[in-house]
Design a protein around this motif. Structure first.
Motif, PDB file in Angstrom:
ATOM      1  N   MET A   1      20.432  69.168   0.211  1.00 14.93           N
ATOM      2  CA  MET A   1      21.553  68.215   0.168  1.00 14.93           C
ATOM      3  C   MET A   1      21.060  66.802  -0.102  1.00 14.93           C
ATOM      4  O   MET A   1      21.355  65.872   0.634  1.00 14.93           O
ATOM      5  N   MET A   2      20.264  66.642  -1.156  1.00 13.37           N
ATOM      6  CA  MET A   2      19.825  65.285  -1.461  1.00 13.37           C
ATOM      7  C   MET A   2      20.841  64.608  -2.375  1.00 13.37           C
ATOM      8  O   MET A   2      21.263  63.489  -2.145  1.00 13.37           O
ATOM      9  N   PHE A   3      21.244  65.325  -3.431  1.00 13.17           N
ATOM     10  CA  PHE A   3      22.113  64.715  -4.423  1.00 13.17           C
ATOM     11  C   PHE A   3      23.445  65.439  -4.556  1.00 13.17           C
ATOM     12  O   PHE A   3      24.420  64.868  -4.994  1.00 13.17           O
ATOM     13  N   GLY A   4      23.429  66.721  -4.161  1.00  5.62           N
ATOM     14  CA  GLY A   4      24.549  67.592  -4.448  1.00  5.62           C
ATOM     15  C   GLY A   4      25.911  67.014  -4.111  1.00  5.62           C
ATOM     16  O   GLY A   4      26.862  67.157  -4.881  1.00  5.62           O
ATOM     17  N   ASP A   5      26.028  66.340  -2.958  1.00  2.00           N
ATOM     18  CA  ASP A   5      27.353  65.904  -2.534  1.00  2.00           C
ATOM     19  C   ASP A   5      27.715  64.518  -3.043  1.00  2.00           C
ATOM     20  O   ASP A   5      28.797  64.009  -2.761  1.00  2.00           O
ATOM     21  N   LEU A   6      26.832  63.865  -3.784  1.00  2.00           N
ATOM     22  CA  LEU A   6      27.196  62.560  -4.336  1.00  2.00           C
ATOM     23  C   LEU A   6      28.134  62.750  -5.522  1.00  2.00           C
ATOM     24  O   LEU A   6      28.055  63.752  -6.234  1.00  2.00           O
ATOM     25  N   THR A   7      29.000  61.777  -5.725  1.00  2.00           N
ATOM     26  CA  THR A   7      29.891  61.887  -6.880  1.00  2.00           C
ATOM     27  C   THR A   7      29.097  61.616  -8.156  1.00  2.00           C
ATOM     28  O   THR A   7      27.989  61.083  -8.108  1.00  2.00           O
ATOM     29  N   ARG A   8      29.697  61.970  -9.276  1.00  2.00           N
ATOM     30  CA  ARG A   8      29.025  61.777 -10.548  1.00  2.00           C
ATOM     31  C   ARG A   8      28.651  60.305 -10.738  1.00  2.00           C
ATOM     32  O   ARG A   8      27.545  59.973 -11.148  1.00  2.00           O
ATOM     33  N   ASN A   9      29.581  59.433 -10.403  1.00  2.00           N
ATOM     34  CA  ASN A   9      29.323  58.002 -10.561  1.00  2.00           C
ATOM     35  C   ASN A   9      28.113  57.557  -9.752  1.00  2.00           C
ATOM     36  O   ASN A   9      27.312  56.757 -10.208  1.00  2.00           O
ATOM     37  N   ASP A  10      28.015  58.075  -8.522  1.00  2.00           N
ATOM     38  CA  ASP A  10      26.896  57.670  -7.674  1.00  2.00           C
ATOM     39  C   ASP A  10      25.577  58.197  -8.208  1.00  2.00           C
ATOM     40  O   ASP A  10      24.555  57.516  -8.141  1.00  2.00           O
ATOM     41  N   LYS A  11      25.618  59.415  -8.739  1.00  2.00           N
ATOM     42  CA  LYS A  11      24.389  59.962  -9.325  1.00  2.00           C
ATOM     43  C   LYS A  11      23.941  59.081 -10.483  1.00  2.00           C
ATOM     44  O   LYS A  11      22.772  58.734 -10.603  1.00  2.00           O
ATOM     45  N   LEU A  12      24.919  58.700 -11.324  1.00  2.00           N
ATOM     46  CA  LEU A  12      24.589  57.837 -12.457  1.00  2.00           C
ATOM     47  C   LEU A  12      24.060  56.493 -11.971  1.00  2.00           C
ATOM     48  O   LEU A  12      23.091  55.963 -12.504  1.00  2.00           O
ATOM     49  N   LEU A  13      24.719  55.971 -10.936  1.00  2.00           N
ATOM     50  CA  LEU A  13      24.299  54.683 -10.392  1.00  2.00           C
ATOM     51  C   LEU A  13      22.851  54.762  -9.931  1.00  2.00           C
ATOM     52  O   LEU A  13      22.030  53.896 -10.235  1.00  2.00           O
ATOM     53  N   PHE A  14      22.542  55.830  -9.208  1.00  2.00           N
ATOM     54  CA  PHE A  14      21.190  55.963  -8.685  1.00  2.00           C
ATOM     55  C   PHE A  14      20.179  56.152  -9.817  1.00  2.00           C
ATOM     56  O   PHE A  14      19.099  55.553  -9.804  1.00  2.00           O
ATOM     57  N   LEU A  15      20.563  56.961 -10.776  1.00  2.00           N
ATOM     58  CA  LEU A  15      19.675  57.197 -11.916  1.00  2.00           C
ATOM     59  C   LEU A  15      19.408  55.876 -12.645  1.00  2.00           C
ATOM     60  O   LEU A  15      18.258  55.515 -12.926  1.00  2.00           O
ATOM     61  N   GLY A  16      20.494  55.161 -12.932  1.00  2.00           N
ATOM     62  CA  GLY A  16      20.366  53.881 -13.625  1.00  2.00           C
ATOM     63  C   GLY A  16      19.485  52.924 -12.844  1.00  2.00           C
ATOM     64  O   GLY A  16      18.604  52.257 -13.404  1.00  2.00           O
ATOM     65  N   PHE A  17      19.710  52.889 -11.534  1.00  2.00           N
ATOM     66  CA  PHE A  17      18.932  51.969 -10.709  1.00  2.00           C
ATOM     67  C   PHE A  17      17.453  52.343 -10.750  1.00  2.00           C
ATOM     68  O   PHE A  17      16.588  51.474 -10.880  1.00  2.00           O
ATOM     69  N   THR A  18      17.177  53.633 -10.632  1.00  2.00           N
ATOM     70  CA  THR A  18      15.782  54.082 -10.631  1.00  2.00           C
ATOM     71  C   THR A  18      15.081  53.692 -11.929  1.00  2.00           C
ATOM     72  O   THR A  18      13.975  53.146 -11.914  1.00  2.00           O
ATOM     73  N   ILE A  19      15.770  53.952 -13.023  1.00  2.00           N
ATOM     74  CA  ILE A  19      15.166  53.618 -14.316  1.00  2.00           C
ATOM     75  C   ILE A  19      14.928  52.117 -14.416  1.00  2.00           C
ATOM     76  O   ILE A  19      13.842  51.658 -14.780  1.00  2.00           O
ATOM     77  N   ALA A  20      15.948  51.346 -14.035  1.00  2.00           N
ATOM     78  CA  ALA A  20      15.822  49.885 -14.126  1.00  2.00           C
ATOM     79  C   ALA A  20      14.677  49.394 -13.254  1.00  2.00           C
ATOM     80  O   ALA A  20      13.900  48.521 -13.649  1.00  2.00           O
ATOM     81  N   ALA A  21      14.548  49.962 -12.053  1.00  2.00           N
ATOM     82  CA  ALA A  21      13.504  49.497 -11.141  1.00  2.00           C
ATOM     83  C   ALA A  21      12.125  49.828 -11.704  1.00  2.00           C
ATOM     84  O   ALA A  21      11.220  48.987 -11.695  1.00  2.00           O
ATOM     85  N   LEU A  22      11.967  51.048 -12.206  1.00  2.00           N
ATOM     86  CA  LEU A  22      10.654  51.444 -12.728  1.00  2.00           C
ATOM     87  C   LEU A  22      10.302  50.658 -13.991  1.00  2.00           C
ATOM     88  O   LEU A  22       9.136  50.377 -14.252  1.00  2.00           O
ATOM     89  N   ALA A  23      11.357  50.293 -14.726  1.00  2.00           N
ATOM     90  CA  ALA A  23      11.109  49.564 -15.972  1.00  2.00           C
ATOM     91  C   ALA A  23      11.139  48.058 -15.769  1.00  2.00           C
ATOM     92  O   ALA A  23      11.228  47.291 -16.730  1.00  2.00           O
ATOM     93  N   MET A  24      11.077  47.649 -14.516  1.00  2.00           N
ATOM     94  CA  MET A  24      11.204  46.218 -14.245  1.00  2.00           C
ATOM     95  C   MET A  24      10.198  45.366 -15.022  1.00  2.00           C
ATOM     96  O   MET A  24      10.568  44.312 -15.549  1.00  2.00           O
ATOM     97  N   PRO A  25       8.934  45.798 -15.133  1.00  2.00           N
ATOM     98  CA  PRO A  25       7.993  44.975 -15.905  1.00  2.00           C
ATOM     99  C   PRO A  25       8.489  44.739 -17.332  1.00  2.00           C
ATOM    100  O   PRO A  25       8.343  43.634 -17.856  1.00  2.00           O
TER     101      PRO A  25
END
Ligand SMILES: Nc1ncnc2c1ncn2[C@@H]1O[C@H](COP(=O)(O)OP(=O)(O)OP(=O)(O)O)[C@@H](O)[C@H]1O
Ligand SMILES: [Mg+2]
Lengths: 381, 324
Positions: A1-25
């Protein structure tokens, strides 16, 4: 139950955030902020602001003393470096736990009051901690000099397993030195984890209760909720976030000083959160990044640097510009910050996130007026 | 069997005796109306039931257990829910969330940290909320932010927030105040339809509502229960008439500005049915700003635009002019 119960929007939000954070440089490269020292600060103060937002943005309790937990986290981490090992994992865990305990204590007392009295209590506690760190607690904090590593520190574990070298050892993650980009990516991964936890909290029943407490505490009580432990839990979580940020400051630069607990530092995180958008998930991180970025630029300027940048202008114009802008850079940077902050509070009470939402709203629902705006606002959250 | 037993409750605010040896017994499963002029102490009495106030003396026993000195959330957990005189809702949250929160209190208790799984995984709580929203007729608006609701809908929402907990005792402080005639009828209808097994205490100024709902009426005046009984008995009771229409009673609320203060105060009239229904409603809807002059009985002036209406209505009701 890490991601399963999150809504689609939240999954996208988290994905977007992760990418942005890793690509911060990469993202910071166009504005010339792509060097590890500054990137580390973005990540660390981002964590600090996320945690502060859980208490302020979500639960509605404005703490003016959160820097105390930042300081406690730093001290605890440095002590771990000195006493046990230069590996950063124990230091971070210890920093988070100690500041959590500290937050439980301060929260327990401060939460007997709400509103302005709560704010003043937290401020008083933080100033008390600051003064104690300077005076009575010198054996623990090393007073004015600040707590630093020394050649003859115990470092029990390190001495058992690692060969000792000349000079001060550096912080490491199982041998990987925590300076430069490795240091940034360590903070960055923790920022992503911190964001994920905050996202889960905000979407959980517990988060819903916190928002309800912010909106109407009276109704909560007559609805059968014991609000005090809810608020205390939020306070402790938010103190632990601050402790995490504090110990990461020590990870990237292993020393801790009392000035980290000063009220100006507490005020800064309030500014970050409101500037970005209190109550939103991304806003506080945005606010933290912006403030740290501009602080870095503006505080390094002085009059002669200014004059140099405007040297293409005729002399009298140059002088005039330096005269006008001079007071707002260098030491005067906080003056500029203050003005920007006032403008935000007056024109964009929801912070930058509200600004973005409005732009989005205009773009999507030109002519739809309020309705479109609200939709956009929800989308932004 | 009496579910709520109130014995000799006294409460004073400074020198003002808001409650004076109040005795009340509420039978399980009935609707018990409390009526009385403004400032009689009705809301104060409810405050003593939910832990907002502690009586100076006396006892309040609910289901065999004293409610005095117990915290509000504990009282709620024993099965007492309250609709406030001014709606207490979560204005920044959606309608659905507003109703889900009390449902969580019912299912999860007064404190539980479930911070990992999302709200979405708690389908049973959501179903509870949706069902009640359906009953009160707010299901279409479930995603709206509560602050944007009309006054009538806010009250309906607050009622839903109480009903979702399926309380044993439901306290309603003027559930139809500020509602249009149609909304009032809807509310009466709602209260007759849902939660019929729930014991209710209703404070109400609208006699139409009182007589449609109540099994038992207690009349409170100046902090004392002056009469109690079946609606038929209360209607003709001369003491009750006296309390409302008699000489010393203030007919407009002498609110925050003090009992004898002059100047504009929020106000509304209270009259028995048939006496001046028209006037009551007129003032209620239009004005709210009544002037209450010190020592005058009862010096009233409506807002300028409505002044003639008020005068005319008052004249019809009392046979004399309202503005001396
Ligand atoms: N917390 C308080 N402090 C001081 N006085 C109070 C307080 N609460 C109520 N009172 C006073 O006690 C009296 C009874 O007030 P209460 O609100 O119970 O009247 P009520 O019967 O509910 O009237 P209404 O029909 O206008 O709601 C009033 O004179 C009021 O001013
Ligand atoms: Mg009242």
């Amino acid at each position: 139950m890490m991601f399963g119960d999150l809504t689609r929007n939240d999954k996208l939000l988290f994905l977007g955030f992760t990418i942005a954070a890793l690509a911060m440089p990469l993202l910071a490269w166009p504005v010339g902020a792509n060097y590890p020292d500054l990137l580390q600060k973005f990540a660390i103060y981002g964590i600090f602001a996320i945690g502060f937002n859980i208490l302020f943005g979500l639960t509605g309790y404005l703490s003016f003393g959160h820097a105390a937990f930042l300081g406690v986290g730093s001290y605890a981490a440095v002590w771990m470096f000195k006493g046990v090992t230069m590996n950063v994992i124990p230091a971070v865990i210890f920093g988070v736990m100690v500041s959590g305990l500290f937050a439980a204590l301060i929260g327990f007392v401060s939460l007997r009051r709400s509103g302005i009295y709560f704010s003043i209590l937290t401020l008083a506690f933080a100033q008390m901690s600051y003064n104690l760190a300077y005076s009575v607690l010198t054996p623990i904090t090393n007073g004015e000099t600040g707590l630093q590593l020394r050649q003859d520190d115990a470092r029990i574990l390190d001495r058992m397993f690692v060969e000792q070298t000349e000079g001060l050892p550096s912080t490491n993650l199982f041998g990987l030195e925590m300076s430069g980009y490795p240091g940034f990516y360590f903070c960055c991964v923790l920022l992503i984890v911190a964001f994920f936890i905050a996202l889960r909290i905000q979407r959980s029943p517990f988060g819903m209760m916190l928002r309800a407490i912010k909106t109407n505490q009276v109704r909560m009580n007559y609805t059968g909720f014991n609000t005090r432990p809810y608020a205390l839990t939020a306070f402790i979580i938010s103190g632990m976030y601050a402790g995490l940020a504090g110990s990461l400051l020590a990870v990237t630069d292993p020393l801790a000083g009392a000035e980290r607990m000063q009220w100006t530092a507490s005020g800064e995180v309030v500014l970050m959160t409101i500037l970005g958008g209190a109550g939103t998930l991304v806003g506080p991180i945005l606010g933290a990044g912006l403030i740290k970025y501009f602080e870095n630029i503006f505080s390094s300027y002085n009059d002669s640097l200014l004059a140099e940048s405007f040297s293409f202008l005729p002399d009298f114009l140059n002088d005039a510009l330096v005269f006008v802008i001079g007071p707002f850079v260098g030491e005067g940077w906080s003056l500029l910050l203050g003005i920007v902050f006032m403008a935000i509070v007056i024109f964009l009470p929801g912070g930058l996130m509200e600004g973005l939402a409005r732009i989005h709203g205009w773009y999507r629902g030109r002519g739809q007026g309020d309705a479109g705006r609200n939709v956009a606002k929800q989308a932004a959250e | 069997m009496a579910i709520l037993e109130v014995k000799d409750v006294n409460k004073a605010f400074g020198g003002l005796k808001a409650l004076n040896a109040v005795n009340l017994s509420v039978e399980e499963g009935t609707v018990h109306a409390i009526i009385g002029p403004n400032g009689a102490g009705k809301s104060t009495l409810l405050n003593c039931f939910v832990g907002r106030l502690i009586p100076d003396t006396g006892s309040v026993i609910f289901n065999g257990r004293s409610l005095l000195g117990i915290k509000p959330h504990e009282i709620n957990q024993t099965g007492v829910a309250r609709v406030f005189q001014t709606p207490e809702i979560f204005t920044d949250l959606s309608i659905l969330e507003n109703v889900m929160i009390p449902a969580f209190a019912k299912v999860d208790g007064s404190f539980r940290i479930n911070a990992w799984k999302t709200v979405g995984t708690r389908g049973e709580v959501r179903d509870m909320a949706e069902k009640v929203l359906e009953e009160v007729g707010l299901q279409e608006k479930r995603d709206i932010i509560a602050s944007s609701l009309s006054r009538g809908d806010k009250r309906r929402l607050e009622m839903a927030m109480c009903l979702v907990q399926d309380p044993k005792l439901l306290l309603l402080d003027e559930p139809t105040a500020g509602m249009s005639r149609a909304d009032t009828n809807n509310t009466v209808d709602l209260l007759q339809r849902v939660g019929t097994h729930i014991t209710k205490i209703v404070i109400e100024h609208d006699m139409h509502v009182v007589f449609s709902l109540a099994d038992h009426i207690s009349v409170l005046a100046q902090g004392t229960v002056i009469a109690g009984g079946k609606p038929e008995d209360i209607k003709g009771n001369p003491k009750v008439q006296e309390a409302y229409l008699g000489g010393r009673t203030h007919e407009c609320r002498n609110g925050e500005t003090g009992r004898n203060g002059s100047g504009a105060v929020r106000g509304r009239l209270f009259l028995l049915p048939g006496a001046a229904e028209l006037l009551r409603r007129e003032l209620y809807r239009s004005g709210r700003q009544l002037r209450c002059e010190a020592g005058r009985d009862p010096g009233i002036a409506g807002p300028e635009r409505r002044r003639q209406d008020v005068d005319a209505a008052y004249h019809r009701a009392h046979g004399r002019s309202a503005t001396a």
